[in-house]
Design a protein around this motif. Structure first.
Motif, PDB file in Angstrom:
ATOM      1  N   ASN A  52     -78.098 -48.928  97.255  1.00 41.78           N
ATOM      2  CA  ASN A  52     -77.311 -48.942  96.467  1.00 41.78           C
ATOM      3  C   ASN A  52     -77.102 -47.517  95.810  1.00 41.78           C
ATOM      4  OD1 ASN A  52     -76.220 -49.937  93.511  1.00 41.78           O
ATOM      5  ND2 ASN A  52     -76.232 -51.554  94.795  1.00 41.78           N
ATOM      6  N   ALA A  54     -74.961 -45.611  92.373  1.00 34.01           N
ATOM      7  CA  ALA A  54     -73.999 -45.717  91.105  1.00 34.01           C
ATOM      8  C   ALA A  54     -74.230 -44.769  90.251  1.00 34.01           C
ATOM      9  CB  ALA A  54     -74.646 -47.150  90.108  1.00 34.01           C
ATOM     10  N   GLU A  79     -73.392 -52.280  87.667  1.00 35.91           N
ATOM     11  CA  GLU A  79     -74.572 -51.431  87.655  1.00 35.91           C
ATOM     12  C   GLU A  79     -75.910 -52.404  87.658  1.00 35.91           C
ATOM     13  OE1 GLU A  79     -73.748 -50.357  83.735  1.00 35.91           O
ATOM     14  OE2 GLU A  79     -72.971 -48.227  84.097  1.00 35.91           O
ATOM     15  N   THR A  82     -78.191 -51.867  90.716  1.00 31.35           N
ATOM     16  CA  THR A  82     -79.142 -50.696  90.756  1.00 31.35           C
ATOM     17  C   THR A  82     -80.232 -50.944  89.645  1.00 31.35           C
ATOM     18  OG1 THR A  82     -77.241 -49.143  90.944  1.00 31.35           O
ATOM     19  CG2 THR A  82     -79.061 -48.191  89.527  1.00 31.35           C
ATOM     20  N   THR A 108     -68.108 -44.952  93.719  1.00 33.94           N
ATOM     21  CA  THR A 108     -69.457 -45.824  93.424  1.00 33.94           C
ATOM     22  C   THR A 108     -68.896 -46.749  92.259  1.00 33.94           C
ATOM     23  OG1 THR A 108     -70.601 -44.549  92.543  1.00 33.94           O
ATOM     24  CG2 THR A 108     -70.811 -44.304  94.552  1.00 33.94           C
ATOM     25  N   SER A 109     -68.317 -46.682  91.272  1.00 38.31           N
ATOM     26  CA  SER A 109     -68.076 -47.575  90.192  1.00 38.31           C
ATOM     27  C   SER A 109     -67.194 -48.708  90.528  1.00 38.31           C
ATOM     28  CB  SER A 109     -67.494 -46.598  89.140  1.00 38.31           C
ATOM     29  OG  SER A 109     -66.088 -46.389  89.209  1.00 38.31           O
ATOM     30  N   GLU A 118     -72.883 -48.534  98.642  1.00 39.81           N
ATOM     31  CA  GLU A 118     -72.167 -47.554  98.099  1.00 39.81           C
ATOM     32  C   GLU A 118     -72.212 -46.262  98.785  1.00 39.81           C
ATOM     33  OE1 GLU A 118     -73.869 -49.414  96.009  1.00 39.81           O
ATOM     34  OE2 GLU A 118     -72.522 -50.606  94.801  1.00 39.81           O
TER      35      GLU A 118
END
Lengths: 222, 222
Positions: A52, A54, A79, A82, A108-109, A118
Motif C-alpha cells: 500500500n 499513501a 488512508e 495504510t 495515490t490519494s 498504489e
C-alpha cells in the motif's frame, strides 16, 4: 527585502463563516490556512505482502532522542489501509516526494480498493532493502524506515496520531552537512499546501543559534 | 522535468548511528530528515498582559470540521512560557512568517527570561483586533485566532500536543481562491527545514482531485 511591504487589504473570516462554507470549500480552506506542510509517501504492506502507498501531508517531528515522527490519520477509506498495515505489521516507510514524482504521489490519494496496490497504479517502484519489512519508494531520494510505537486517539474529532521511531535513514551522500543538517532542498524534496498544491523551495538562509543580545548571522555555506 | 534523474549515491544511517551522534548533531539531523515543516509565530499573553512570542515549527492540521490545528511543545524553557500562557488564558495566535521577518522570527527562539517580551526584543509589532485576547504579529500576512481545546501528554518522550480551534482567519484578500484554497505562496508565507533553514517556495502545480483510472490535470489558474 528587509523593507516592510504594504499588505494587500486584509480580510477576516470567522469560525461561523467557515462552518457555513460548503463542505469542499471548507476542507480546502482549513487545509491551506496553516501554511506549508510536511508531505511524504507512506509505504506499507500487510502480512500477506499486499503493498500500500499513501500520500500523507501531516508528518510532524516529535522528538530527536530517539528520533520520533507522528502523522494524523483521518477517518476514511483512503488512508485506512495504510493505518491497518502499520498497526498489523509494526513497520512503515516515509518517502520524500520530489518534482519528478509529485503527480504519481498525488494519484495515490484516489480511493482504490483494498486489493489494489498504489505502487502498481501510480507507476512508482517498490524497493526492499536491508531486510526491512515495509517497501520504500525507489524514486524517492530521502527514505525513512519507521517502526510503529504508539497510536493515540484524538477524541476531539476522531482522528488518530500515529507515532513511530526512525530505524534508518537513506539520503543522498552530498546532502548531509557536517553539523548533522540534512539539506532536503538539495535532495529536491518538495512541500505542499492545501489538498493539491505542490511547491519547490528556494533557500533564504540558514541562521545561527539565537541567543539574547546577540546578532544573528548566516551560517551558509557550512 | 518529468525525466527520472540519477540519484546521488545513497547512504544509510541507522538508529544506532543516530543515537551515537553528538547531541547537537543528532538534533540537527532528526529535525531535518522529515522534510519541510509548518512554521509560525505563536502570540500569547498571560493574565497580567505580559506578552510572549515564540517560533514553532510543528504546526499540524488536525481537522476541518471544525478547523483544528495542533503543535508539539518540547520540555524546555524557550517554549514553556507560551504553553503556560495558552493553558492559563485559553487563547493564542498563529502568525505566518515571511521573508521580511524571518530573522526576527528566528530570534524569538533565544532563551529570554519570563518578564521579557519577544515582541519587544525582536522588533515585531503587536496587533490587537476584534477584542481577541491574544496579540497578533502585525507584520504577518496570514494570522489565525486560536482557542485552546486540549493538551495531550505524549508519554513516549514527555512532549505535549496542544490542540486549538480556529476562531478567525485574517488573510490578504487577493490570496483566497474561489474553491476555498488560501494561496499561502502568494501571501509570501515561508517554510523551514531543520532548526534554522528558511525557504521561499515556487509552485509546481495544483492538481485535480485524484480518482482511480482518471488522468490528473492541472487546476491552475482557477
Amino acid at each position: 527585502m528587509g523593507e516592510t511591504k504594504l499588505k494587500s487589504k486584509q480580510k477576516e473570516i470567522t469560525l461561523n463563516q467557515i462552518m457555513n462554507m460548503e463542505k469542499q470549500e471548507r476542507v480546502h480552506f482549513a487545509n491551506s490556512i496553516g501554511g506549508f506542510k510536511s508531505v511524504g509517501l507512506i509505504g506499507t504492506q500487510n502480512k500477506s505482502k499486499l503493498t500500500n502507498l499513501a500520500i500523507v501531508d501531516s508528518i510532524i517531528h516529535i522528538g530527536s532522542n530517539p528520533p520520533l515522527f507522528g502523522m494524523i490519520f483521518r477517518p476514511g477509506v483512503v488512508e485506512r489501509h495504510t493505518l491497518e498495515n502499520i498497526v498489523e505489521t509494526g513497520f512503515y516507510t516515509i518517502n520524500h516526494i520530489n518534482e519528478n514524482i509529485f503527480k504519481q504521489a498525488h494519484q495515490t490519494s484516489a480511493r482504490y480498493d483494498r486489493e489494489i496496490s498504489e505502487f502498481e497504479v501510480s507507476g512508482l517502484n517498490k524497493e526492499y532493502k536491508n531486510n526491512f519489512f515495509a517497501p520504500f519508494v525507489e524514486e524517492s531520494q530521502v527514505q525513512l524506515a519507521m517502526e510503529f510505537k504508539e497510536k493515540i486517539e484524538l477524541t476531539i474529532n476522531n482522528t488518530v496520531l500515529v507515532i513511530g521511531e526512525v530505524k534508518a535513514v537513506y539520503y543522498p551522500e552530498d546532502c548531509l552537512q557536517k553539523d548533522g543538517f540534512l539539506d532536503v532542498e538539495k535532495a529536491e524534496s518538495i512541500t505542499c499546501s492545501g489538498l493539491d498544491s505542490y511547491h519547490k523551495t528556494i533557500r533564504i538562509d540558514r541562521l545561527s543559534y539565537a541567543k539574547p543580545n546577540q546578532e544573528l548571522t548566516s551560517i551558509l555555506p557550512l
